[in-house]
Design a protein around this motif. Structure first.
Motif, PDB file in Angstrom:
ATOM      1  N   MET A 451       0.646 -12.828   1.494  1.00  0.00           N
ATOM      2  CA  MET A 451      -0.788 -12.833   1.156  1.00  0.00           C
ATOM      3  C   MET A 451      -1.282 -11.405   0.908  1.00  0.00           C
ATOM      4  O   MET A 451      -2.006 -11.130  -0.045  1.00  0.00           O
ATOM      5  N   ARG A 452      -0.860 -10.496   1.772  1.00  0.00           N
ATOM      6  CA  ARG A 452      -1.263  -9.083   1.599  1.00  0.00           C
ATOM      7  C   ARG A 452      -0.711  -8.502   0.303  1.00  0.00           C
ATOM      8  O   ARG A 452      -1.384  -7.740  -0.388  1.00  0.00           O
ATOM      9  N   SER A 453       0.542  -8.892  -0.035  1.00  0.00           N
ATOM     10  CA  SER A 453       1.141  -8.367  -1.271  1.00  0.00           C
ATOM     11  C   SER A 453       0.352  -8.855  -2.480  1.00  0.00           C
ATOM     12  O   SER A 453       0.116  -8.090  -3.421  1.00  0.00           O
ATOM     13  N   LEU A 454      -0.045 -10.119  -2.475  1.00  0.00           N
ATOM     14  CA  LEU A 454      -0.820 -10.660  -3.600  1.00  0.00           C
ATOM     15  C   LEU A 454      -2.165  -9.962  -3.702  1.00  0.00           C
ATOM     16  O   LEU A 454      -2.631  -9.616  -4.787  1.00  0.00           O
ATOM     17  N   LYS A 455      -2.775  -9.756  -2.550  1.00  0.00           N
ATOM     18  CA  LYS A 455      -4.071  -9.057  -2.531  1.00  0.00           C
ATOM     19  C   LYS A 455      -3.895  -7.659  -3.141  1.00  0.00           C
ATOM     20  O   LYS A 455      -4.699  -7.227  -3.978  1.00  0.00           O
ATOM     21  N   HIS A 456      -2.849  -6.975  -2.738  1.00  0.00           N
ATOM     22  CA  HIS A 456      -2.639  -5.610  -3.217  1.00  0.00           C
ATOM     23  C   HIS A 456      -2.382  -5.587  -4.723  1.00  0.00           C
ATOM     24  O   HIS A 456      -2.855  -4.696  -5.436  1.00  0.00           O
ATOM     25  N   LEU A 457      -1.652  -6.599  -5.196  1.00  0.00           N
ATOM     26  CA  LEU A 457      -1.332  -6.669  -6.628  1.00  0.00           C
ATOM     27  C   LEU A 457      -2.604  -6.818  -7.466  1.00  0.00           C
ATOM     28  O   LEU A 457      -2.787  -6.137  -8.476  1.00  0.00           O
ATOM     29  N   LEU A 458      -3.476  -7.709  -7.033  1.00  0.00           N
ATOM     30  CA  LEU A 458      -4.676  -8.006  -7.836  1.00  0.00           C
ATOM     31  C   LEU A 458      -5.825  -7.054  -7.545  1.00  0.00           C
ATOM     32  O   LEU A 458      -6.680  -6.814  -8.396  1.00  0.00           O
ATOM     33  N   ASP A 459      -5.863  -6.539  -6.338  1.00  0.00           N
ATOM     34  CA  ASP A 459      -7.025  -5.746  -5.906  1.00  0.00           C
ATOM     35  C   ASP A 459      -6.544  -4.542  -5.098  1.00  0.00           C
ATOM     36  O   ASP A 459      -6.794  -4.447  -3.893  1.00  0.00           O
ATOM     37  N   PRO A 460      -5.821  -3.601  -5.774  1.00  0.00           N
ATOM     38  CA  PRO A 460      -5.146  -2.523  -5.023  1.00  0.00           C
ATOM     39  C   PRO A 460      -6.093  -1.667  -4.191  1.00  0.00           C
ATOM     40  O   PRO A 460      -5.692  -1.104  -3.185  1.00  0.00           O
ATOM     41  N   ARG A 461      -7.372  -1.578  -4.623  1.00  0.00           N
ATOM     42  CA  ARG A 461      -8.278  -0.732  -3.827  1.00  0.00           C
ATOM     43  C   ARG A 461      -9.110  -1.526  -2.827  1.00  0.00           C
ATOM     44  O   ARG A 461     -10.009  -0.997  -2.171  1.00  0.00           O
ATOM     45  N   GLY A 462      -8.840  -2.823  -2.727  1.00  0.00           N
ATOM     46  CA  GLY A 462      -9.507  -3.644  -1.709  1.00  0.00           C
ATOM     47  C   GLY A 462     -11.013  -3.737  -1.883  1.00  0.00           C
ATOM     48  O   GLY A 462     -11.753  -3.667  -0.899  1.00  0.00           O
ATOM     49  N   LEU A 463     -11.460  -3.939  -3.123  1.00  0.00           N
ATOM     50  CA  LEU A 463     -12.914  -3.954  -3.370  1.00  0.00           C
ATOM     51  C   LEU A 463     -13.502  -5.363  -3.461  1.00  0.00           C
ATOM     52  O   LEU A 463     -14.719  -5.522  -3.529  1.00  0.00           O
ATOM     53  N   MET A 464     -12.640  -6.394  -3.523  1.00  0.00           N
ATOM     54  CA  MET A 464     -13.183  -7.753  -3.625  1.00  0.00           C
ATOM     55  C   MET A 464     -13.321  -8.360  -2.233  1.00  0.00           C
ATOM     56  O   MET A 464     -12.336  -8.661  -1.567  1.00  0.00           O
ATOM     57  N   ASN A 465     -14.529  -8.527  -1.831  1.00  0.00           N
ATOM     58  CA  ASN A 465     -14.869  -9.153  -0.546  1.00  0.00           C
ATOM     59  C   ASN A 465     -14.030  -8.639   0.623  1.00  0.00           C
ATOM     60  O   ASN A 465     -13.385  -9.429   1.345  1.00  0.00           O
ATOM     61  N   PRO A 466     -14.033  -7.318   0.841  1.00  0.00           N
ATOM     62  CA  PRO A 466     -13.227  -6.773   1.949  1.00  0.00           C
ATOM     63  C   PRO A 466     -13.733  -7.288   3.305  1.00  0.00           C
ATOM     64  O   PRO A 466     -14.896  -7.644   3.443  1.00  0.00           O
TER      65      PRO A 466
END
Ligand code: FAD
Ligand code: 2HG
Ligand code: ZN
Length: 473
Positions: A451-466
């Motif tokens: 799950m974390r890898s997918l998040k990082h792939l799509l949203d590397p800077r963590g800006l979507m609903n952190p």
């Protein structure tokens, strides 16, 4: 960039009509309906089109500003509420309310993400079709929120969750690009099915702007019964009987403990008890058919007769007429609000295999009553899906804050028990901020890593609903 400068850039995209500045209006976007969570925001924007959503998200990406997607704000896990930093931008979809098209032959409807669920149901009905997702919040929740939480509700038994009802999506990615996956195809094996990444992601991977949803033939007859039972085991037995006799005509099977019904009778005006005696449990059973004269009352009565013969049911009434049907559903749908009126409710939305429900209830009740004498356990839900809302209210005349202060300890009891029955600690409401840390103890480490890898792939800077869904760290 300063907040005023950011706001100016956003205003250039959405205009004054798309920026919420009035302090009273703002309040509605910054906390949830129960006031369980609240925050502040650099801005609340209401884009009017997919292109405007994309432009807003692009600006936020350029500025390194976090985005919090919001639909009807009826969620129960704090997923749509910003944090307290005052640096996040809430993007509300409440101006994107267009039904783009209905195709009764392809059996699809294409809608923008801000369309309210009830509007979709009505648009389908106008074409002789059914959109079967049904929630107590359907007058306020939106398709974007339903998708992002993979909403369930009372029709899952027959029609599945929002994931099962979706054919295509349009999504604004965290960098502002638009993915147009608005396909109305029932067969499409062209690689990974990307829409499923965004369904149930609670806005952490992208912002859903539109969807193609499945429609079904309208139901033209239904039969509804309210049944009193001695135990949760009797409810499970009745479920087996009705399932066997009525097959796929079974469209709803909801359970309520007496405590749940007591709260509704106390707080929801116009509701009344149906039987002279008080019973520990009730179920609401509903059958539906596409034929107008399908003989559903007779079928339901035959199933109930068998239940009485086997001593499974204690009392029952089959509704006659739509007013009575509505009265039965009011007893079920009123529980959330009625419990809210009793002070803090500690919510646990769990699933276990249907056969394990009686043992789960017995074991968990016992542990909780030992921990908090006098605790009021409000158990109800979609028992046909194995989904219980195992909610807790403080003992009468006890302190609200003290009870809330024990939330983590009591959740551990409920989730420990759920886990021991191979269940899930979030059946249909999601993780949001309320369960994002505790999930680390109940989900497989490799699953969380993926799950974390997918998040990082799509949203590397963590800006979507952190701060939502994924455990800290
Ligand atoms: P919101 O609360 O606004 O948002 C929910 C989550 O989705 C947040 O994380 C938010 O960031 C994200 N989100 C919202 N819109 C978008 C978008 N366009 N793109 C990306 N992310 C987005 N739920 C059930 O599953 N079953 C029930 O039976 C049920 N009954 C309910 C009864 C009552 C009385 C209430 C108050 C709630 C109930 N709910 C139920 C919970 C809630 O209504 C659902 O979770 C619903 O799907 C949320 O929709 P919403 O538009 O209000 O979403
Ligand atoms: C329901 O089934 C909803 O009524 C709400 O999922 C549950 O408020 C709750 O805990
Ligand atoms: Zn529910």
């Amino acid at each position: 960039m300063t907040v005023p400068a950011l706001t100016d850039r956003l205003r250039e995209v959405v205009g004054d009509a798309g920026l919420v500045t009035d302090p009273v209006q703002l309040g509605g976007y910054l906390s949830d309906w129960r006031n369980a969570w609240s925050g502040t925001a650099a801005a609340v924007v209401r884009p009017g089109s997919t292109d405007e959503v994309a432009a807003v998200v692009r600006i936020c990406s350029e500025e390194g500003t976090a985005v919090v997607p919001q639909g009807g704000n009826t969620g129960l896990c704090g997923g749509a509420v910003p944090d307290a930093s005052g640096r996040q931008v809430v993007v509300s979809l409440d101006r994107m309310r267009r039904v783009r098209s209905v195709d009764p032959v392809n059996q699809t409807i294409t809608v923008e993400a801000g369309v309210v669920l009830q509007t979709v149901q009505e648009a389908a009905a106008a074409e002789g079709r059914l959109f079967p997702l049904s929630l107590g919040s359907e007058g306020s929740c939106t398709i974007g929120g339903n998708l992002s939480t993979n909403a369930g509700g009372t029709g899952v038994l027959r029609y599945g969750t929002m994931r099962d009802l979706t054919l295509g999506l349009e999504v604004v990615l965290p960098d502002g690009r638009i993915w147009n996956g608005l396909r109305g195809l029932r067969k499409d094996n062209t690689g990974y099915d990307l829409k499923h990444l965004f369904i149930g992601a609670e806005g952490t991977l992208g912002l859903v702007t539109a969807a193609v949803l499945k429609l079904f033939p309208a139901l033209r007859s239904r039969a509804t019964a309210w049944v009193a039972l001695a135990s949760a085991q009797a409810a499970v037995d009745l479920f087996g009987t009705v399932r066997t006799l009525c097959g796929d005509r079974l469209t709803g099977f909801e359970i309520m403990s007496r405590q749940s019904v007591d709260f509704v009778l106390r707080h929801a005006s116009g509701t009344r008890d149906l039987f002279p005696a008080v019973h520990p449990w009730y179920v609401l059973v509903e059958l539906g058919d596409t034929l107008p004269d399908a003989g559903l009352d007779g079928l339901l009565e035959a199933a109930l007769a068998e239940a009485f013969e086997r001593d499974v049911a204690r009392d029952a009434v089959v509704a006659s007429g739509s007013a009575q049907v509505a009265a039965l559903w009011a007893l079920r749908e009123g529980i959330s609000e009625a419990q809210n009126a009793e002070g803090s409710s500690l919510k646990h939305d769990v699933t276990v295999p249907v056969t394990s429900i009686p043992a789960f209830v017995e074991r968990t009740d016992l542990a909780l009553r030992a921990a908090v004498p006098g605790i009021r356990i409000v158990t109800y839900g979609h028992i046909g899906d194995g989904n219980l809302h195992y909610n807790l209210s403080k003992p009468v005349d006890s302190d609200d804050d003290a009870f809330r202060g024990r939330a983590d300890e009591l959740a551990r009891i409920v989730y420990g028990s759920t886990s021991s029955f191979a269940g899930s600690i979030s059946a249909e409401h999601g993780l949001g901020q309320s369960k994002r840390d505790v999930i680390a103890d109940y989900k497989d480490g490799l699953e969380l890593e993926l799950m974390r890898s997918l998040k990082h792939l799509l949203d590397p800077r963590g800006l979507m609903n952190p701060g939502k869904v994924l455990p800290a760290g």
